[in-house]
Design an enzyme around this catalytic site. Sequence first.
Site, PDB file in Angstrom:
ATOM      1  N   HIS A   1       0.821  -1.219   0.000  1.00  0.00           N
ATOM      2  CA  HIS A   1       0.000   0.000   0.000  1.00  0.00           C
ATOM      3  C   HIS A   1       0.854   1.268   0.000  1.00  0.00           C
ATOM      4  O   HIS A   1       0.971   1.920  -1.021  1.00  0.00           O
ATOM      5  CB  HIS A   1      -0.971  -0.003   1.173  1.00  0.00           C
ATOM      6  CG  HIS A   1      -1.995   1.088   1.085  1.00  0.00           C
ATOM      7  ND1 HIS A   1      -2.935   1.120   0.084  1.00  0.00           N
ATOM      8  CD2 HIS A   1      -2.220   2.187   1.844  1.00  0.00           C
ATOM      9  CE1 HIS A   1      -3.694   2.189   0.231  1.00  0.00           C
ATOM     10  NE2 HIS A   1      -3.277   2.855   1.287  1.00  0.00           N
TER      11      HIS A   1
ATOM     12  N   HIS B   1      -4.528  -0.782  -3.756  1.00  0.00           N
ATOM     13  CA  HIS B   1      -5.499  -1.653  -3.099  1.00  0.00           C
ATOM     14  C   HIS B   1      -5.601  -2.956  -3.883  1.00  0.00           C
ATOM     15  O   HIS B   1      -5.400  -2.975  -5.099  1.00  0.00           O
ATOM     16  CB  HIS B   1      -6.881  -0.989  -3.036  1.00  0.00           C
ATOM     17  CG  HIS B   1      -6.930   0.242  -2.197  1.00  0.00           C
ATOM     18  ND1 HIS B   1      -7.164   0.217  -0.846  1.00  0.00           N
ATOM     19  CD2 HIS B   1      -6.772   1.550  -2.528  1.00  0.00           C
ATOM     20  CE1 HIS B   1      -7.163   1.457  -0.370  1.00  0.00           C
ATOM     21  NE2 HIS B   1      -6.919   2.281  -1.377  1.00  0.00           N
TER      22      HIS B   1
END
Length: 664
Positions: free
Chosen positions: A78, A308
């Site tokens: 991330h 994501h």
Amino acid sequence: MEKTNFRDGKGKVYMTHPTKAVHKFMMQDFVRMSSSSSDALFTPLEMSMSLSSIIPVSAHQLILPCPGVSFTPYHAGHVLGACMYLIDIAGLKILYTGDYSREEDRHLVKAEVPPVRPDVLIVESTYGVQTLEGREEKELRFTSLVHSIIRRGGHVLLPAFALGRAQELLLILDEYWKKHPDLHNVPIYYASNLARKCMAVYQTYIHTMNANIRSRFAKRDNPFVFKHISNLPQPRGWERKIAEGPPCVVLASPGFLQTGPSRELLELWAPDPRNGLIITGYSIEGTLARDIMNEPEEIVDYISFSAHVDYSQNSEFIEQVKAQHVVLVHGEATAMGRLRAAMAARFKDRDEDVKIHTPRNLEELELSFRGERVAKAIGTLASKPPQENDIISGLLVSKDYSYTLLDPRDLRDFAGLSTCIVTQRQRVALGVGWDLVRWHLEGMFGKVEDGFDKDGVRTLRVMGVVDLKHTAEHELTLEWDASASNDMIADSTLTLITGIDTSPASVKLTSQSCAHAHPHADSKNESSYTRIQILAEFLENHFGEVELHMPDASGEEQHDHEQDEDANRDPALILRVDEADAHINLVTLVVTCTSETLRKRIETVLDMAVSTISSLTELFKSSTPMMNEEGAVEKAMQKYPPRQLPEDELTNKPENIMDKYPKF
């Protein structure tokens, strides 16, 4: 934090080292942006004071914030410093991923799968069942699109947040510019003071990134010292100067185009069809970026560099984790619902019972678990390994949701605790004779021990735990070691004694002679004979004829049956049901039988019979043998004479009773 209980010094905030470094810059930027607002959440001073409550941690470090609770961070991808946390609360394991990515990009490692299987997985559902294109394909499409806009004389706007995707895009562009000399005169800017500050953090924490970045840094090539990219100063009117200047690429925040540099540049560049807007990340509902994507015009393109997981990555991760409960969060209701349906179908095909939950915001979710508690034996108890069916007795010590079993003598050494015995005494006025007290106690509890204590005081011991001492002519003293069971026996004994003088049985016993007796307390042979008789009648009522087996008094035993000699020295009852023989040892009460079903039935009836004929004292001690007086067996033989089985019954059966009991 300064407006909650953290201020009292009890609260703790844990962050990875890179996150703590970035957190400071982001909060300072937030304070600056909200300082003009009347409803600011906190002041610059409060923000600075809160930094002291932050405790930095590293990936894979076991953290124990309080007794019974621990957690371990694992890399989540991330952004720099992002981690998922495996939390252990009294043995219940919860994995909370937060935002995570299972795709290794140009500078971050991909999210790990923890080596421990959690009970609950709380996981993001940002993209639902949507699958994104691979990294190489989207990088090629992205650089080609940027190059085509530059060729037509336009400006390229890349709205992005200051942390995470901004650094990834800059790495891609810097490498592409290096390979294309015709672009060297085209500037690349990042218009964000926060991004400039965060760049220093990226240059510091190289060791937390992937192997590609670390290997370049080891060769004295810091990837975040860009060759073709520079920070864009933002004096008054800078946006118009850029718009009126030659073609360039500008990465500006924020990513949702709500306000700030990215919004201002969009309004200036939108009228010119040569310019291009490339949305590179996920955009939520209600933002300008989402509205533009839903109603695209000529200048807009969407290439997702979002950090994501998509459906393929998320579903694979959920299956690898193998949690009993999966809680979907961080997603729109429609996307979460589709992901839940897809995962439920996958688990159903595999015949796996996994429960998937999609709670709404602020909705309380209750999950039920049935865990096993394990106690570790230590010290003296652990010195000798137990055998099968052994009963282990000790103190169970609970600390921080862990359990330890130990000998009371080891309590001080292993637990830092000590034990003591509380002896309780109570004096009672005695208005009746000593023999009458004993008679009532035997009627209630069975056998009562009669003797003298160390001081020579006449004493009756009830159930082996409560002493009644005749301390004075008209006085009794009860004495016992305090415990839950001993206190109960003492209470019943006291109640019995205080009611002796008003008992009708006492009046009858003291007014005239009678032959009334308590067989439980009788020490003569008649007592055991009566108990054998009752036991035999119990078995006769359930199974039919019962015979008494006695060992051969002459002591003659066959040599090949010496191993069964000890078992046949004890008296026993024998019964036969449907060609199956059962042998009940009257001393040990062990049942042996050629039929397993019959053996279990006899044991059940035997338990009922023993509880009926045994006194409270015998049941409490659980160690009184059935045969404990001489002469009782001879009396039982008069009612249940022994019988010699026919020779054919003893020799023609494959597992006949003679193999175990050679002589009757």
